[in-house]
Design a protein around this motif. Structure first.
Motif, PDB file in Angstrom:
ATOM      1  N   LEU A 143      39.372  62.069  14.690  1.00 47.88           N
ATOM      2  CA  LEU A 143      40.142  63.303  14.577  1.00 47.88           C
ATOM      3  C   LEU A 143      40.386  64.057  15.876  1.00 47.88           C
ATOM      4  O   LEU A 143      39.507  64.169  16.721  1.00 47.88           O
ATOM      5  CB  LEU A 143      39.428  64.259  13.611  1.00 47.88           C
ATOM      6  CG  LEU A 143      39.100  63.721  12.229  1.00 47.88           C
ATOM      7  CD1 LEU A 143      38.440  64.812  11.405  1.00 47.88           C
ATOM      8  CD2 LEU A 143      40.331  63.185  11.536  1.00 47.88           C
ATOM      9  N   ALA A 178      41.205  67.500  15.565  1.00 47.97           N
ATOM     10  CA  ALA A 178      41.365  68.520  14.530  1.00 47.97           C
ATOM     11  C   ALA A 178      41.435  69.916  15.139  1.00 47.97           C
ATOM     12  O   ALA A 178      40.719  70.240  16.085  1.00 47.97           O
ATOM     13  CB  ALA A 178      40.199  68.443  13.550  1.00 47.97           C
ATOM     14  N   LYS A 232      43.190  59.469  18.352  1.00 51.34           N
ATOM     15  CA  LYS A 232      42.688  60.302  17.259  1.00 51.34           C
ATOM     16  C   LYS A 232      43.814  60.768  16.345  1.00 51.34           C
ATOM     17  O   LYS A 232      44.956  60.921  16.757  1.00 51.34           O
ATOM     18  CB  LYS A 232      41.947  61.507  17.831  1.00 51.34           C
ATOM     19  CG  LYS A 232      40.725  61.136  18.656  1.00 51.34           C
ATOM     20  CD  LYS A 232      40.056  62.386  19.211  1.00 51.34           C
ATOM     21  CE  LYS A 232      38.848  62.024  20.060  1.00 51.34           C
ATOM     22  NZ  LYS A 232      38.180  63.217  20.615  1.00 51.34           N
ATOM     23  N   CYS A 263      45.298  66.552  13.123  1.00 50.45           N
ATOM     24  CA  CYS A 263      45.228  67.244  11.828  1.00 50.45           C
ATOM     25  C   CYS A 263      44.929  68.715  12.032  1.00 50.45           C
ATOM     26  O   CYS A 263      44.372  69.123  13.061  1.00 50.45           O
ATOM     27  CB  CYS A 263      44.182  66.600  10.917  1.00 50.45           C
ATOM     28  SG  CYS A 263      42.576  66.341  11.674  1.00 50.45           S
ATOM     29  N   ALA A 273      47.821  66.542   7.965  1.00 48.14           N
ATOM     30  CA  ALA A 273      47.549  65.438   8.883  1.00 48.14           C
ATOM     31  C   ALA A 273      48.812  64.594   9.010  1.00 48.14           C
ATOM     32  O   ALA A 273      49.634  64.538   8.093  1.00 48.14           O
ATOM     33  CB  ALA A 273      46.382  64.587   8.380  1.00 48.14           C
ATOM     34  N   VAL A 282      38.017  65.249   5.536  1.00 46.71           N
ATOM     35  CA  VAL A 282      38.011  64.309   6.652  1.00 46.71           C
ATOM     36  C   VAL A 282      38.114  62.879   6.128  1.00 46.71           C
ATOM     37  O   VAL A 282      38.922  62.076   6.611  1.00 46.71           O
ATOM     38  CB  VAL A 282      36.731  64.470   7.510  1.00 46.71           C
ATOM     39  CG1 VAL A 282      36.558  63.279   8.448  1.00 46.71           C
ATOM     40  CG2 VAL A 282      36.786  65.755   8.317  1.00 46.71           C
TER      41      VAL A 282
END
Length: 306
Positions: free
Chosen positions: A23, A25, A69, A72, A95, A151
């Motif tokens: 991720l 994120a 990655k 998101c 995402a 996740v």
């Protein structure tokens, strides 16, 4: 994975077994609806802690590069606070994944969870143990359980989009969280009786053999459809039409399933752009299916795919 993706698209079916996308994120905590009597600094601390929790944890056993990655975004919109450090919030999760030979990123997930209740004391450590999801305090543990669940949902969808059923291990991780989720009278969203559109039903639809078609549709839409459009627009659009046909059949067989609505969230503009370039017959067929399976955007499809 993204290096291989951009560079050569070699060994596509094996990408995720060789290199993992984890991720990138971004978590935003919005507490505008909370009384000014509450110290807002706690929400900035929470935002920092959540960013560290998601981006600092290794979620898979795969190796990966920083530029591989999954991008998101998580928006935690807090609506209510009590004097006991318990908060109610809605969580929006988005995402995307890249489309081959373009700079475009296509939506993988665009979903709002309106039932997130958790306890947070400023500077408390955010822990998640998949073998003890409820932790010592269920209401505190619910925060990390919810984020970990999404996740694994993102990972599952991403892996599914590159390799048929490639996301199964991550959907099983999400299912394990649901089966061992924190329990409290203040917590909801983990049980079948908590509603028709919640965390329970989303993972149920993705792990129940009755809905196996969904995984075929995900792979067909992304890998056989969008990723092919640049090289062969007709072939790519045909694969995406096949996706619509698969989901239409599923919708006819098992109406009103959560996963159908979930799949189409955030995709209407993308679908319109692609099928607008099709033949009159393709546009009509796409319009007829989309008006049935994505009812919230039915009028838009009717107008745009004439």
């Amino acid at each position: 994975m993204r290096n291989s993706f951009v560079g050569a698209m070699l060994l596509l079916a094996c990408w995720h077994t060789a290199v993992a996308q984890e991720l990138q994120a971004r978590i935003t905590v919005n507490a505008n609806r909370i009384s000014s009597q509450t110290d807002k600094k706690v929400f900035q601390t929470l935002q920092t802690s959540l960013n560290n929790f998601l981006n600092g944890r290794k979620w898979t056993k795969e190796t990966f590069q920083s530029n591989e990655k999954i991008v998101c975004n998580f928006l935690l919109n807090i609506s209510e606070a009590s004097g006991s450090n318990v908060y109610k919030a809605a969580l929006t999760v988005q995402a995307a994944r890249p489309v081959y030979n373009t700079s475009y990123e296509t939506p993988l997930m665009n979903f709002m969870d309106e039932a997130v209740t958790f306890k947070y004391v400023e500077f408390q450590q955010l822990d998640f143990n998949e073998n003890r999801v409820s932790g010592s305090d269920p209401v505190s543990s619910n925060l990390t359980a919810v984020f970990a669940y999404y996740v694994y949902m993102i990972l599952g969808l991403d892996f599914d989009s590159f390799s048929l059923r490639g996301g199964d291990p991550y959907f099983q991780k999400a299912l394990q969280i649901v089966n061992n989720a924190p329990e409290s009278r203040e917590i909801s969203g983990w049980k079948a009786f908590d509603g028709l559109r919640n965390r329970y039903w989303l993972i149920e639809n993705l792990t129940n053999s009755r809905y196996t078609t969904v995984h075929d549709a995900i792979y067909s839409y992304y890998r056989l459809g969008l990723d092919i459009l640049y090289e062969n627009e007709t072939e790519g659009r045909n694969a995406m039409m096949n996706t619509l046909a698969l989901l239409n059949t599923l919708n006819n067989d098992i109406p009103n399933t959560m996963i159908i609505q979930f799949f189409f969230q955030g995709k209407s503009n993308e679908l319109i752009r692609i099928f607008k370039k099709g033949t009159p017959e393709e546009k009509q067929r796409a319009r007829d299916i989309l008006m049935k399976v994505d009812i919230s955007n039915a009028n838009t499809y009717k107008q745009e795919l004439k």
